[in-house]
Design a protein around this motif. Structure first.
Motif, PDB file in Angstrom:
ATOM      1  N   THR A  55      -5.967   3.891   0.819  1.00  0.00           N
ATOM      2  CA  THR A  55      -4.618   4.388   1.111  1.00  0.00           C
ATOM      3  C   THR A  55      -4.708   5.430   2.216  1.00  0.00           C
ATOM      4  OG1 THR A  55      -3.917   4.027  -1.165  1.00  0.00           O
ATOM      5  CG2 THR A  55      -2.610   5.566   0.151  1.00  0.00           C
ATOM      6  N   LEU A 127      -5.138  -2.173  -1.210  1.00  0.00           N
ATOM      7  CA  LEU A 127      -4.742  -0.818  -1.608  1.00  0.00           C
ATOM      8  C   LEU A 127      -5.186  -0.473  -3.030  1.00  0.00           C
ATOM      9  CD1 LEU A 127      -1.130  -0.858  -0.122  1.00  0.00           C
ATOM     10  CD2 LEU A 127      -3.039   0.534   0.680  1.00  0.00           C
ATOM     11  N   SER A 213       2.210   3.366  -1.186  1.00  0.00           N
ATOM     12  CA  SER A 213       0.881   3.502  -0.576  1.00  0.00           C
ATOM     13  C   SER A 213       0.843   2.683   0.700  1.00  0.00           C
ATOM     14  CB  SER A 213      -0.197   2.989  -1.528  1.00  0.00           C
ATOM     15  OG  SER A 213      -0.121   3.684  -2.743  1.00  0.00           O
TER      16      SER A 213
END
Ligand SMILES: Nc1ncnc2c1ncn2[C@@H]1O[C@H](COP(=O)(O)OP(=O)(O)OP(=O)(O)O)[C@@H](O)[C@H]1O
Ligand SMILES: [Mg+2]
Lengths: 849, 254
Positions: A55, A127, A213
């Protein structure tokens, strides 16, 4: 002189080792505290760093008002589209990360009592920070994953069923995957993952995210991307790089842990304070016993400075070795503390123990300084030994007894201490600095009493010794006489114990006051006979539970209550809600202005406020008060009534309707609910029926009658109380070691007397009894003084709390038990010295020079 | 003066004997460093007799006394007190023996500083949990001349007074034997005289058996019997003749 010093030290190695215990235990707690919190902090750092791997930018909602449970508001899902359109964004995904409950198929929680449980949503692989070590990522509506540690704790495997509870009914899931966060430890915390829509539905966050994110495309730096994204989002949204987010979270944890650090260090301080009494005593006795030796050294031409150095060198070595040993014991203690925390359901995450240089430096410094300071007065006294002392037959003991100086000094300290305490009590300020002044005041008073106590030893020992003399005759009399022979020695030994016992009795009285005050509020203000709360009582529970309960046969009214934090005039202010239609049937308030009718009439733009808030804002019924929500929105409420204080924290300072607290303040789960049974209905039966109805859909809700509620409150208070007892035990053990050393040294001094007693027919058993009685007298003196002081402090501190509904109650039987236990501890402390005294060889004793 | 050593140290009829020591040896250390503090001593003491033990420093006087009183155990030999072999007794029985049958006066440190003179005198009775015979106690206190010092603490008494308290304490239980090891070693000559006179008076007036280690020829001369030790051997045992004769004897031993 150095080799002489070392030889001397070696000759007194046992005494020195015992003295070192006074340092070891306190330093162990200092080092243990640092190791524990550093280890925890490091583990959290790892969690935050690892959970943000991949992230580059994290987007969250700002919280304008900090909530006690640390929860933050959520973001509207529409922001995701805006973010995706920003150039340089490779991938962006919304997630939900919400506190919830994770239960195994039996309905048992997968975590400890205080350990949080979280439900989170899955992210795209790039992510996602959790590693799926077994099974697959949940993809269907009824699939979930769980962290491996929690699965192991609850003996769960792939294919097993679990249920998750968010803000609604419990929902069944099949375990399809087990996760790890790159090997990071979660402690007692558990995390379940489900797909995003499921998570949103469980959390009641349809159309919302807790975080967005974002990963950046290779050409853009996280900072650059962060700035670009901020431009397209409103100010109420926080945009950070992954690193910034991890650091902020870690800082929050550090701040949260600082309370634990300070609390534990305070107990270490107490143990060291007590230890300094013991060190002072041992060095005073040693110096007195070495008077002739010092006199001899002076006749040989040793200077005062050299004598001073001899004594201080010894104390330096004792302090240094004690601190080093303390650090090692501290490593074990850190492990022990985390075991205690785990036992009470608050397991902290930990990898391997973290020992920072700071831990070692601070521990050594504190240990050595405390030992040196404590031995300074005896050391200075040793320099006053005149050369002629080498020749004198009788050994002069200690310094002059300056009664006047003592009295003035202790009077002065008492005044300063009481003034410090009174200032805090009268100004009613709270927070760290107030606690510090309060503690400083208490220390002043305790030191004042210790300074004056030699004056009290004679009469007090006579009083305490009287029953022993009646029971033990001569041995009792001799024990009493021995304890009075050197009043300052007995006084210091007893004072060390007094400090620990003062604190023990203080918290005992306080806790008992708290329990009885809670009971009183339940009896007087709860009209509803049945209470709903989450298991453990700390979390919120789905509000639907109240709706279901109201439909149960025999229920006249069920009314829920929610709690949260808002801000008035920039000050954090607690806010709670009522359900106007039913509130007056289940609860009664003490009114300053208004009546229970105001509950029924409360409308969504109105508020009932506490007397404290009314005073500080200068508002009353009919006035308007502006309130800011956690999200930062502001709204004016019309005040309709004012509640009198005196019900502990039964309500917030601001009371609004259930509708308002949900829509405006954003709190959608109930903290507790009260149920009033219909006239003529059997409460037990209604309780059972509610239980039956709630058990399946709301497994985290406990249905209690008033007695059970009192019991759970009592349990919570006791858990805390026992933890404090355990930590105070350290100080008490140090003071018991003080009794042991002092006795051994006194016995050493009285070798000839003991030999003579044996020669004229005293049996070993009688000698043992005599020593034991002396220890009991000292212990009871300390404990008695401690109990009186502790109760007095509790009384003083209880005064300003009275208007919050806190009423002290004095648990006399418990206090008596504490006194008896301390006397028994005195007996235990005397075991070794008594044995030693009774084993003295008569012949050696009478020809002992 | 070797001739004064009698062929037999047995004296009196068995029922009159209160302390009997046979073949007493007491060695300290081993091998080269071995010290023979007592090297084969046979000695018997009769009831109501005042015996002085003399000898040069290191001759074994204290050692002998300690063994006779059950404070120390001999390397070999047996000690009987009042017909009971004490060499085999355990600590409890020895304690009881000391409590019931023996009285002690040491050179110094006889008294407990925390107790008054009277309490110190009554100490053995208190330890035994016996109620004192008031008449006897008053007689003893009166006899040692401490009637007006009853409530004083030892620190408020002179050395001689302290030793008189010690003598009174030793007498108060009417012990079968009173042992005193250089009870006047620490006192000036006037006080020494007082204390020794008291011990003799105990024998004269109460028929008390007294065994005292002393360096005072005068005192020894007034006793019933004089024993001398040298290098752990009994070298003299006879009734004393005169102070001058005692001094002569000591010279030959030195
Ligand atoms: N604990 C001991 N260890 C080794 N030797 C000892 C011990 N006690 C006594 N001795 C030795 O035994 C011998 C006899 O000692 P004792 O004390 O009986 O002499 P004493 O006749 O009482 O002398 P004094 O008149 O000086 O008191 C001495 O040589 C002494 O050194
Ligand atoms: Mg001797």
């Amino acid at each position: 002189m150095l080799s002489l010093n070392l030889k001397n030290l070696w000759a007194r190695k046992w005494r020195s080792a015992m003295t070192a215990i006074a340092v070891i235990l306190g330093i162990a707690l200092v080092a243990g505290t640092y190791v524990l919190t550093d280890t925890t902090t490091q583990a959290f750092d790892e969690i935050f760093v690892k959970s943000l791997e991949g992230t580059d930018v994290a987007i969250t909602a700002k919280s304008e008002v900090d909530q006690e449970d640390g929860s933050t508001p959520s973001l509207p899902a529409k922001y995701l589209e805006r973010v995706r359109r920003v150039s340089g964004v490779e991938l962006a995904a919304g997630t939900v990360f919400t506190p919830g409950a994770i239960l195994d198929s039996e309905g048992d929680s997968t975590g400890g009592g205080f350990s949080p449980q979280f439900i989170s949503s899955t992210l795209p692989e790039e992510l996602e920070s959790l590693d799926y070590v077994e099974g697959t990522v949940p993809s269907g509506a009824h699939q979930a994953s769980l962290d491996k540690a929690a699965a192991e704790r609850s003996d769960l495997g792939l294919g097993d069923s679990i249920s998750l509870v968010g803000t609604g009914e419990a929902q069944p899931f099949r375990l399809v995957g087990l996760t790890e966060l790159g090997g990071a430890s979660f402690g007692g915390t558990s995390i379940a993952q489900v797909t995003l829509p499921v998570a949103q539905q469980l959390a009641g966050k349809q159309g919302e995210f807790d975080q967005i994110s974002v990963s950046a495309s290779p050409a853009v730096s996280p900072e650059e991307l962060r700035d670009r994204i901020s431009e397209v989002l409103p100010k109420s949204v926080r945009v950070e790089t992954g690193t910034e987010n991890a650091e902020r979270n870690a800082d929050d944890i550090r701040e949260g842990l600082s309370f634990l650090t300070i609390a534990l260090l305070a107990f270490a301080g107490i143990a060291l304070f007590v230890g300094s009494f013991v060190i002072f005593n041992v060095f005073s006795i040693t110096v007195a016993q070495r008077t002739r030796e010092f006199g001899m050294l002076r006749t040989l031409g040793a200077s005062r400075r050299q004598i001073l150095r001899t004594v201080l060198f010894e104390s330096f070595v004792v302090g240094l070795l004690g601190s080093v040993a303390g650090i090692f014991v501290g490593l074990g203690l850190a492990q022990g503390l985390s075991t205690i925390l785990k036992a009470v359901g608050a397991e902290l995450p930990a990898n391997s123990l973290v020992v920072l240089p700071r831990t070692i430096i601070v521990s050594l410094l504190i240990g050595v300084c405390i030992t040196l300071i404590s031995s300074l007065i005896p050391a200075l006294r040793s320099t006053r030994v005149p050369p002629i002392a080498a020749l004198s037959e009788t050994i002069a003991v200690g310094g002059r007894n300056r009664v006047l100086l003592r009295s003035i000094l202790s009077a002065l300290l008492t005044v300063v201490g009481l003034a410090l305490i009174a200032e805090v009590l009268i100004n009613g300020s709270s927070g760290g600095s107030a606690a510090l002044r309060m503690g400083a005041g208490a220390i002043c008073v305790l030191v004042a009493i210790s300074i004056f106590s030699p004056q009290l030893v004679r009469p007090a020992a006579s009083a305490v010794g009287a029953p022993l003399e009646r029971a033990g005759g001569l041995t009792g009399q001799l024990a009493r006489e021995n304890s009075q022979r050197n009043p300052s020695r007995t006084a210091v030994t007893a004072a060390a114990l007094m400090i620990g016992l003062a604190l023990v009795s203080f918290v005992t009285v306080f806790a008992s006051g708290l329990s009885s005050s809670v009971d009183k509020v339940i009896e007087q203000n709860f009209k509803g006979e049945i209470v709903l709360q989450s298991s453990g009582g700390f979390l919120d529970f789905p509000s639907n539970a109240v709706t279901v309960a109201s439909g149960v046969d025999g229920v006249q009214a069920a009314s829920g209550q929610r709690f949260g934090m808002a801000a008035v005039d920039g000050e954090n202010t607690s806010v709670s809600s009522i359900q106007p239609a039913t509130a007056a049937e289940v609860v009664t308030f003490d009114w300053n202005q208004g009546s229970d009718q105001n509950l029924t009439l409360l409308e969504d733009d109105q508020a009932i406020i506490s007397e404290g808030l009314a005073d500080s804002q200068g508002v009353g019924p009919g006035d308007r008060i502006a309130v800011q929500s956690q999200r930062g929105a502001e709204r004016e409420f019309e005040v309709t009534a004012v509640v009198a204080p005196g019900t502990l924290d039964l309500t917030g300072e601001l009371i609004v309707t259930q509708e308002t607290i949900e829509s405006f303040f954003g709190f959608d789960a109930d903290s507790s609910a009260l149920v009033k049974t219909a006239p003529g209905a059997d409460v037990d039966q209604v309780q059972d029926r509610i239980k039956d109805k709630l058990e399946k859909p709301f497994p985290t809700v406990d249905v209690l009658n008033q007695q059970e509620l009192k019991d759970t409150q009592q349990d919570q208070i006791n858990t805390l109380l026992y933890m404090i007892y355990v930590l105070l035990a350290l100080a008490v053990v140090v003071s018991l070691v003080g009794i042991v050393v002092t006795l051994i040294l006194s016995i050493h001094e009285r070798t000839r007397e003991l030999g003579m007693l044996r020669a004229v027919g005293m049996s070993r058993r009688q000698i043992r009894r005599m020593v034991r009685y002396e220890a009991v007298i000292t212990a009871v003196l300390g404990a008695g003084a401690g109990l009186i002081i502790g109760v007095l402090f509790a009384f003083l501190l209880g005064i300003p709390l009275e208007e919050d509904g806190f009423a002290l109650s004095y648990p006399i039987p418990t206090l008596i038990v504490i006194l008896i236990l301390t006397a028994l501890a005195g007996v235990v402390a005397a075991i070794y010295p008594a044995r030693k005294a009774s084993r003295l060889d008569v012949l050696e004793a009478i020809s002992y020079e | 003066m070797e001739s004064t050593l009698e062929e037999t140290t047995e004296s009196g009829t068995p029922e009159n004997q209160i302390v009997r020591a046979i073949g007493i040896e007491r060695f300290y250390g081993e091998g080269e460093a071995e010290v023979r503090a007592l090297d084969g001593v046979d000695v018997t003491f009769e009831k109501g007799i005042y015996t002085s033990i003399m000898g040069p420093s290191g001759s074994g006087k204290s050692t002998l006394m300690h063994i006779l009183a059950g404070l120390d155990r001999p390397t070999a030999g047996t000690v009987e007190i009042d017909g009971v072999d004490i060499t085999g007794l355990d600590d409890g029985d020895l304690t009881e023996l000391r409590r019931d049958k023996l009285g002690f006066v040491f050179q110094f440190f006889n008294l407990l500083p925390v107790l008054t003179a009277e309490e110190n005198i009554l100490l053995p009775l208190s330890i035994a949990g016996k109620t004192p015979d008031r008449e006897w106690v008053d007689l003893v206190i009166d006899r040692v001349g401490l009637d007006d010092r009853r409530t004083h603490r030892p620190s408020e008494l002179s050395g001689g007074q302290q030793q008189r308290v010690a003598v009174a304490r030793a007498l108060v239980t009417k012990p079968a034997v009173l042992f005193a090891d250089e009870p006047t070693g620490n006192l000036d000559s006037k006080s020494s005289e007082d204390v020794l006179q008291l011990l003799r008076a105990a024998r004269d007036e109460f028929g008390q058996t007294v065994i005292v280690v002393t360096h005072e020829p005068d005192a020894a001369a007034h006793g019933d019997r004089l024993i001398a030790l040298r290098d752990g051997h009994l070298v003299h045992d006879a009734p004393p003749v005169s102070a001058d004769a005692v001094i002569e004897l000591l010279k030959t031993l030195a």
